[in-house]
Structure formats: structure tokens, C-alpha cells
Design an enzyme around this catalytic site. Structure first.
Site, PDB file in Angstrom:
ATOM      1  N   LYS A  75       0.851  -1.201   0.000  1.00 37.57           N
ATOM      2  CA  LYS A  75       0.000   0.000   0.000  1.00 37.57           C
ATOM      3  C   LYS A  75       0.884   1.248   0.000  1.00 37.57           C
ATOM      4  O   LYS A  75       1.802   1.333   0.813  1.00 37.57           O
ATOM      5  CB  LYS A  75      -0.891   0.020   1.231  1.00 37.57           C
ATOM      6  CG  LYS A  75      -1.900  -1.084   1.254  1.00 37.57           C
ATOM      7  CD  LYS A  75      -2.947  -0.818   2.300  1.00 37.57           C
ATOM      8  CE  LYS A  75      -3.971  -1.936   2.372  1.00 37.57           C
ATOM      9  NZ  LYS A  75      -4.001  -2.909   1.303  1.00 37.57           N
TER      10      LYS A  75
ATOM     11  N   HIS B  94     -13.038 -13.100  -6.531  1.00 41.08           N
ATOM     12  CA  HIS B  94     -13.482 -14.474  -6.226  1.00 41.08           C
ATOM     13  C   HIS B  94     -14.833 -14.742  -6.874  1.00 41.08           C
ATOM     14  O   HIS B  94     -15.488 -15.732  -6.569  1.00 41.08           O
ATOM     15  CB  HIS B  94     -13.614 -14.655  -4.712  1.00 41.08           C
ATOM     16  CG  HIS B  94     -12.461 -14.094  -3.954  1.00 41.08           C
ATOM     17  ND1 HIS B  94     -12.453 -12.823  -3.452  1.00 41.08           N
ATOM     18  CD2 HIS B  94     -11.262 -14.630  -3.657  1.00 41.08           C
ATOM     19  CE1 HIS B  94     -11.308 -12.598  -2.860  1.00 41.08           C
ATOM     20  NE2 HIS B  94     -10.559 -13.661  -2.975  1.00 41.08           N
TER      21      HIS B  94
ATOM     22  N   ARG C  30     -12.402  -7.451   5.123  1.00 39.40           N
ATOM     23  CA  ARG C  30     -12.779  -8.819   4.691  1.00 39.40           C
ATOM     24  C   ARG C  30     -14.167  -9.184   5.223  1.00 39.40           C
ATOM     25  O   ARG C  30     -14.956  -9.830   4.554  1.00 39.40           O
ATOM     26  CB  ARG C  30     -11.762  -9.867   5.193  1.00 39.40           C
ATOM     27  CG  ARG C  30     -10.343  -9.728   4.695  1.00 39.40           C
ATOM     28  CD  ARG C  30     -10.134  -9.906   3.220  1.00 39.40           C
ATOM     29  NE  ARG C  30     -10.503  -8.825   2.359  1.00 39.40           N
ATOM     30  CZ  ARG C  30      -9.765  -7.744   2.090  1.00 39.40           C
ATOM     31  NH1 ARG C  30      -8.594  -7.598   2.627  1.00 39.40           N
ATOM     32  NH2 ARG C  30     -10.193  -6.815   1.255  1.00 39.40           N
TER      33      ARG C  30
ATOM     34  N   ASP D 148      -0.961  -1.504  -4.340  1.00 39.32           N
ATOM     35  CA  ASP D 148      -2.390  -1.617  -3.994  1.00 39.32           C
ATOM     36  C   ASP D 148      -3.055  -0.252  -4.183  1.00 39.32           C
ATOM     37  O   ASP D 148      -2.391   0.783  -4.161  1.00 39.32           O
ATOM     38  CB  ASP D 148      -2.564  -2.004  -2.521  1.00 39.32           C
ATOM     39  CG  ASP D 148      -2.127  -3.436  -2.240  1.00 39.32           C
ATOM     40  OD1 ASP D 148      -1.989  -4.215  -3.190  1.00 39.32           O
ATOM     41  OD2 ASP D 148      -1.921  -3.743  -1.056  1.00 39.32           O
ATOM     42  N   MET D 149      -4.383  -0.276  -4.316  1.00 40.01           N
ATOM     43  CA  MET D 149      -5.126   1.000  -4.371  1.00 40.01           C
ATOM     44  C   MET D 149      -5.916   1.157  -3.077  1.00 40.01           C
ATOM     45  O   MET D 149      -6.685   0.264  -2.713  1.00 40.01           O
ATOM     46  CB  MET D 149      -6.051   1.019  -5.589  1.00 40.01           C
ATOM     47  CG  MET D 149      -6.662   2.377  -5.855  1.00 40.01           C
ATOM     48  SD  MET D 149      -5.437   3.682  -6.198  1.00 40.01           S
ATOM     49  CE  MET D 149      -5.176   3.444  -7.962  1.00 40.01           C
TER      50      MET D 149
ATOM     51  N   ALA E 110     -12.723  -2.034  -2.016  1.00 34.38           N
ATOM     52  CA  ALA E 110     -13.004  -2.519  -0.656  1.00 34.38           C
ATOM     53  C   ALA E 110     -13.287  -1.424   0.375  1.00 34.38           C
ATOM     54  O   ALA E 110     -13.445  -1.736   1.543  1.00 34.38           O
ATOM     55  CB  ALA E 110     -11.815  -3.354  -0.178  1.00 34.38           C
TER      56      ALA E 110
ATOM     57  N   LYS F  91     -24.040  -3.192  -5.862  1.00 37.19           N
ATOM     58  CA  LYS F  91     -23.071  -4.206  -6.283  1.00 37.19           C
ATOM     59  C   LYS F  91     -23.224  -4.566  -7.766  1.00 37.19           C
ATOM     60  O   LYS F  91     -22.246  -4.793  -8.463  1.00 37.19           O
ATOM     61  CB  LYS F  91     -23.272  -5.438  -5.389  1.00 37.19           C
ATOM     62  CG  LYS F  91     -22.288  -6.544  -5.650  1.00 37.19           C
ATOM     63  CD  LYS F  91     -22.430  -7.630  -4.622  1.00 37.19           C
ATOM     64  CE  LYS F  91     -21.811  -8.952  -5.032  1.00 37.19           C
ATOM     65  NZ  LYS F  91     -21.011  -9.034  -6.210  1.00 37.19           N
TER      66      LYS F  91
ATOM     67  N   ARG G   3      -4.136  -4.956 -12.018  1.00 35.12           N
ATOM     68  CA  ARG G   3      -4.971  -5.918 -11.287  1.00 35.12           C
ATOM     69  C   ARG G   3      -6.303  -5.238 -11.014  1.00 35.12           C
ATOM     70  O   ARG G   3      -6.392  -4.284 -10.251  1.00 35.12           O
ATOM     71  CB  ARG G   3      -4.327  -6.314  -9.974  1.00 35.12           C
ATOM     72  CG  ARG G   3      -5.204  -7.292  -9.185  1.00 35.12           C
ATOM     73  CD  ARG G   3      -4.818  -7.364  -7.726  1.00 35.12           C
ATOM     74  NE  ARG G   3      -3.524  -7.960  -7.525  1.00 35.12           N
ATOM     75  CZ  ARG G   3      -2.666  -7.529  -6.611  1.00 35.12           C
ATOM     76  NH1 ARG G   3      -2.929  -6.486  -5.871  1.00 35.12           N
ATOM     77  NH2 ARG G   3      -1.509  -8.126  -6.457  1.00 35.12           N
TER      78      ARG G   3
HETATM   79  P1  FDA Z   1     -17.724 -10.389  -4.501  1.00 36.65           P
HETATM   80  O1  FDA Z   1     -17.684  -9.507  -3.313  1.00 36.65           O
HETATM   81  O2  FDA Z   1     -18.859 -10.309  -5.434  1.00 36.65           O
HETATM   82  O3  FDA Z   1     -17.547 -11.877  -3.990  1.00 36.65           O
HETATM   83  C1  FDA Z   1     -17.749 -12.993  -4.829  1.00 36.65           C
HETATM   84  C2  FDA Z   1     -17.800 -14.217  -3.919  1.00 36.65           C
HETATM   85  O4  FDA Z   1     -16.501 -14.448  -3.347  1.00 36.65           O
HETATM   86  C3  FDA Z   1     -18.742 -14.067  -2.718  1.00 36.65           C
HETATM   87  O5  FDA Z   1     -20.043 -14.441  -3.035  1.00 36.65           O
HETATM   88  C4  FDA Z   1     -18.103 -14.994  -1.709  1.00 36.65           C
HETATM   89  O6  FDA Z   1     -18.475 -16.321  -1.948  1.00 36.65           O
HETATM   90  C5  FDA Z   1     -16.633 -14.860  -1.993  1.00 36.65           C
HETATM   91  N1  FDA Z   1     -16.017 -13.824  -1.126  1.00 36.65           N
HETATM   92  C6  FDA Z   1     -15.663 -12.559  -1.477  1.00 36.65           C
HETATM   93  N2  FDA Z   1     -15.110 -11.911  -0.437  1.00 36.65           N
HETATM   94  C7  FDA Z   1     -15.156 -12.778   0.594  1.00 36.65           C
HETATM   95  C8  FDA Z   1     -14.730 -12.709   1.941  1.00 36.65           C
HETATM   96  N3  FDA Z   1     -14.159 -11.612   2.454  1.00 36.65           N
HETATM   97  N4  FDA Z   1     -14.925 -13.800   2.723  1.00 36.65           N
HETATM   98  C9  FDA Z   1     -15.478 -14.928   2.255  1.00 36.65           C
HETATM   99  N5  FDA Z   1     -15.876 -15.047   0.960  1.00 36.65           N
HETATM  100  C10 FDA Z   1     -15.728 -14.001   0.158  1.00 36.65           C
HETATM  101  N6  FDA Z   1      -9.452  -3.830  -2.876  1.00 36.65           N
HETATM  102  C11 FDA Z   1      -9.036  -2.538  -2.938  1.00 36.65           C
HETATM  103  O7  FDA Z   1      -9.837  -1.618  -2.737  1.00 36.65           O
HETATM  104  N7  FDA Z   1      -7.732  -2.248  -3.233  1.00 36.65           N
HETATM  105  C12 FDA Z   1      -6.804  -3.228  -3.509  1.00 36.65           C
HETATM  106  O8  FDA Z   1      -5.637  -2.929  -3.784  1.00 36.65           O
HETATM  107  C13 FDA Z   1      -7.250  -4.584  -3.451  1.00 36.65           C
HETATM  108  N8  FDA Z   1      -6.387  -5.606  -3.719  1.00 36.65           N
HETATM  109  C14 FDA Z   1      -6.873  -6.886  -3.859  1.00 36.65           C
HETATM  110  C15 FDA Z   1      -6.051  -7.904  -4.335  1.00 36.65           C
HETATM  111  C16 FDA Z   1      -6.568  -9.160  -4.576  1.00 36.65           C
HETATM  112  C17 FDA Z   1      -5.662 -10.241  -5.103  1.00 36.65           C
HETATM  113  C18 FDA Z   1      -7.944  -9.424  -4.332  1.00 36.65           C
HETATM  114  C19 FDA Z   1      -8.537 -10.767  -4.629  1.00 36.65           C
HETATM  115  C20 FDA Z   1      -8.753  -8.433  -3.835  1.00 36.65           C
HETATM  116  C21 FDA Z   1      -8.245  -7.165  -3.567  1.00 36.65           C
HETATM  117  N9  FDA Z   1      -9.051  -6.154  -3.083  1.00 36.65           N
HETATM  118  C22 FDA Z   1      -8.594  -4.853  -3.131  1.00 36.65           C
HETATM  119  C23 FDA Z   1     -10.405  -6.469  -2.510  1.00 36.65           C
HETATM  120  C24 FDA Z   1     -11.504  -6.312  -3.564  1.00 36.65           C
HETATM  121  O9  FDA Z   1     -11.702  -4.945  -3.843  1.00 36.65           O
HETATM  122  C25 FDA Z   1     -12.844  -6.902  -3.071  1.00 36.65           C
HETATM  123  O10 FDA Z   1     -13.248  -6.213  -1.916  1.00 36.65           O
HETATM  124  C26 FDA Z   1     -12.787  -8.390  -2.755  1.00 36.65           C
HETATM  125  O11 FDA Z   1     -12.014  -9.086  -3.672  1.00 36.65           O
HETATM  126  C27 FDA Z   1     -14.226  -9.001  -2.739  1.00 36.65           C
HETATM  127  O12 FDA Z   1     -14.818  -8.872  -3.980  1.00 36.65           O
HETATM  128  P2  FDA Z   1     -14.923 -10.034  -5.088  1.00 36.65           P
HETATM  129  O13 FDA Z   1     -14.334  -9.522  -6.338  1.00 36.65           O
HETATM  130  O14 FDA Z   1     -14.311 -11.281  -4.602  1.00 36.65           O
HETATM  131  O15 FDA Z   1     -16.452 -10.182  -5.406  1.00 36.65           O
END
Ligand code: FDA
Length: 312
Positions: A101, A232, A294, A135-136, A190, A202, A185
Site C-alpha cells: 500500500k 473471487h 474482509r 495496492d489502491m 473494498a 453491487k 490488477r
Molecule cells: P464479490 O464480493 O462479489 O464476492 C464474490 C464471492 O466471493 C462471494 O459471493 C463470496 O463467496 C466470496 N467472497 C468474497 N469476499 C469474501 C470474503 N471476504 N470472505 C469470504 N468469501 C468471500 N481492494 C481494494 O480496494 N484495493 C486493492 O488494492 C485490493 N487488492 C486486492 C487484491 C486481490 C488479489 C484481491 C482478490 C482483492 C483485492 N481487493 C482490493 C479487494 C476487492 O476490492 C474486493 O473487496 C474483494 O475481492 C471481494 O470482492 P470479489 O471480487 O471477490 O467479489
């Protein structure tokens, strides 16, 4: 849906509370619960986890938790720490990157000093066959982070940047970055952001994610970008993989990054099917705000915390 948005907002607000952090981090139930998302607080724990993932063809990204550092000496120490991490990755022959970060490298007090730290890390990453990722953080940092990326890219091409699909500005930011042949990426985002800055719904973020993915893949098909999908969301990933195939972008032309402890079965399955997959492994003791983010991503995780409060 409304309940889950409310829970998300509350959890993200709690993530900023130092008062709460001091009280929660010493409690054994919280330390038990956090283990779901990190193998341990020490670098050795993260390296051991990365080593254990390698036979399943899963690469790793290591990140030491910490943000908004207020003291220049602490940012210097973070730089020294990551230089050592890169050396240890190389010594162990791991397919691993580092992700940091900007505010952990001093962005809150000096952009120039932060840029120097980033350059040192990006150069060592290049020399050791790794990649340095930026990271952002929340939207107040986006302009400065993009500027840092541009500065760094000019001297060190192999450096990656996270972009957040929930921000209304991201299509424009991506357009401005594409001439640099970026390594991006794409994540959903988040942080707690106001509605004029980020999509509150969403489904709008998911729509934007796919649109941005398509643009990145089109650029990749012309050799103008390396896209990484940090999500994910398996439904979205299916669509993205189909799009990559339709554009002739092979499995080596993009990567999928997920977090340690989330959908590990899917990470292994995707890697076994030939996709390039990396698992981001966090470690360190500054886990409170990160852990709350998370929980906010999936408020159902709060039940898991409550179960951890039970004895045994
Ligand atoms: P979504 O939230 O739609 O989740 C899809 C499915 O994945 C859910 O239905 C659930 O099953 C599973 N899941 C997701 N999150 C979960 C959790 N916490 N616990 C359990 N299951 C979960 N953000 C940011 O603002 N700046 C950044 O630099 C980064 N860097 C980053 C790196 C990497 C490698 C990842 C994977 C993620 C980030 N993030 C991030 C976080 C990102 O912005 C986001 O908040 C999370 O990845 C959750 O969103 P999904 O894309 O997984 O989709």
C-alpha cells in the site's frame, strides 16, 4: 440486500476505529477468527504457506499488513523488510510477487520519499524475477497513486497497479494508463466511498468490472496490457475467461489473483485447468482494518467470528 449494504457500511466504519482495534486485536477469539484469512503474523508463516501452495501450481503474492504510517522511519523499515522478502522469495525459488500500500511506504507524509521506496522495491523485484504491485487505497489516494505509478513505470516497466471497478472514474483512468502498456490488477474495491465517487449497488460494480475487463483483454490481445483479475466472483470469471478466448488471449496472457482463505478450492481448480493463478497471502500484526474489510465483503463472515468466541 439493503441489510447487507448496511452491515457493510457499519463494518467499514468500524475498520477505521483505533479504539476498537486496540480492544479487539488482543482478544484470543479475534486472533482465532483472523486465521481464516492469514496463515500467521510472521513472514515465515507466509513463506511456508506460499511453499505449500506451489505443488498445486498456485503462485503467491506476499503482503505485510500495515497502512497510513505516520513516521518516516517506519516507512524506511517497510522498504527494508520487502527488499529482504524479495531476496527470500528468490532464494526459495518461489513464483511470488509483493504487493504494497502506498501509505505503508509513506505517501501520507511524502510522495517523493514514497516514490523512492517504490523504485527501490520495483528494481529489486525485477532483479529477482518478481513483480512489485501497488495496492489502491481509498479514493482520496487515487490521483497520487496513479502519479506514482506513472513515475515508476517510466523507470521500471515491470510494475503492477490495482484499479477499482466500483469507482466512477476508473474507465477514464484506465484509458489514460493504456498507452503505458500497464500491468493492471482489476478489483471491485473494498473501501467505504460516497455514492458520487463509487457505485453503491453491487450489480453496477459487477457490470463495470466486466466492461473494464473486456477493455483490458482487448488491449492484451494487441500486446498493450497485462490484465490480472483480482476477484473471487466465479460467474464473472467464467465470462472473462470466455471473453479472453474469443479475443485469442491465451492462458499466459492474463492472470487470476485471489485472497488466501477464500475459495481455495476454486483457486486450485482454476490452476489445474491451466489458468495462471496467484494467491495473495497477508501477514503481520496490523490486521485490524484489513480484517474488517474482509468481513465487510461478506457480512456472513461475522457469524464465523461469533463462532470463534465460543470456547474450544
Ligand atoms: P464479490 O464480493 O462479489 O464476492 C464474490 C464471492 O466471493 C462471494 O459471493 C463470496 O463467496 C466470496 N467472497 C468474497 N469476499 C469474501 C470474503 N471476504 N470472505 C469470504 N468469501 C468471500 N481492494 C481494494 O480496494 N484495493 C486493492 O488494492 C485490493 N487488492 C486486492 C487484491 C486481490 C488479489 C484481491 C482478490 C482483492 C483485492 N481487493 C482490493 C479487494 C476487492 O476490492 C474486493 O473487496 C474483494 O475481492 C471481494 O470482492 P470479489 O471480487 O471477490 O467479489
Amino acid at each position: 440486500m439493503a441489510n447487507s449494504s448496511f452491515a457493510r457500511a457499519v463494518l467499514l466504519r468500524m475498520s477505521k476505529s483505533r479504539w476498537l482495534a486496540e480492544r479487539v486485536m488482543t482478544r484470543s477469539f479475534a486472533r482465532r477468527a483472523v486465521k481464516k484469512f492469514m496463515p500467521g503474523e510472521e513472514l515465515t508463516d507466509a513463506l511456508a504457506a506460499a511453499t505449500a501452495l506451489a505443488p498445486d501450481r498456485l503462485g503467491s503474492i506476499l503482503t505485510k499488513l500495515g497502512e497510513n504510517l505516520a513516521n518516516p522511519a517506519d516507512a524506511d523499515a517497510v522498504r527494508a523488510h520487502y527488499l529482504d522478502v524479495l531476496d527470500q522469495i528468490a532464494r526459495r525459488g518461489l513464483d511470488a510477487h509483493i504487493s504494497v500500500k502506498p501509505t505503508q511506504l509513506g505517501l501520507d507524509f511524502s510522495s517523493d520519499r514514497c516514490a523512492e521506496h517504490m523504485e527501490a522495491l520495483a528494481r529489486r523485484a525485477e532483479a529477482t524475477g518478481s513483480i512489485f504491485w501497488i495496492d489502491m487505497e481509498d479514493s482520496s489516494y487515487v490521483d497520487r497513486t496513479l502519479e506514482l505509478y506513472r513515475r515508476l513505470k517510466a523507470v521500471q516497466p515491470k510494475v503492477g497497479l490495482a484499479l477499482q471497478a466500483y469507482l466512477r472514474r476508473t474507465p477514464q483512468d484506465l484509458k489514460s494508463l493504456l498507452p503505458l502498456n500497464p500491468i493492471v490488477r482489476l478489483v471491485k474495491g473494498a473501501y467505504a466511498e460516497p455514492a458520487h465517487v463509487a457505485f453503491p449497488a453491487k450489480r453496477d460494480t459487477d457490470f463495470a468490472y466486466y466492461e473494464l475487463s473486456s477493455q483490458l483483454l482487448e488491449a492484451a490481445s494487441q500486446g498493450r496490457a497485462l490484465p490480472i483479475f483480482g476477484t473471487h466472483d466465479l460467474t464473472l470469471l467464467d465470462r472473462i475467461v470466455a471473453k479472453a478466448q474469443s479475443l485469442g488471449v491465451g492462458d499466459g496472457g492474463y492472470e487470476i489473483h485471489m485472497l488466501y482463505g477464500i475459495r481455495m478450492d476454486a483457486q486450485r481448480r482454476l490452476a489445474a485447468a491451466g489458468r495462471k493463478v496467484k494467491c495473495l497471502i497477508s501477514y503481520g500484526n496490523a490486521w485490524f482494518p484489513w480484517y474488517m474489510r474482509r468481513l465487510a465483503e461478506r457480512p456472513a463472515n461475522v457469524w464465523f467470528v461469533m463462532k470463534s468466541m465460543l470456547p474450544g
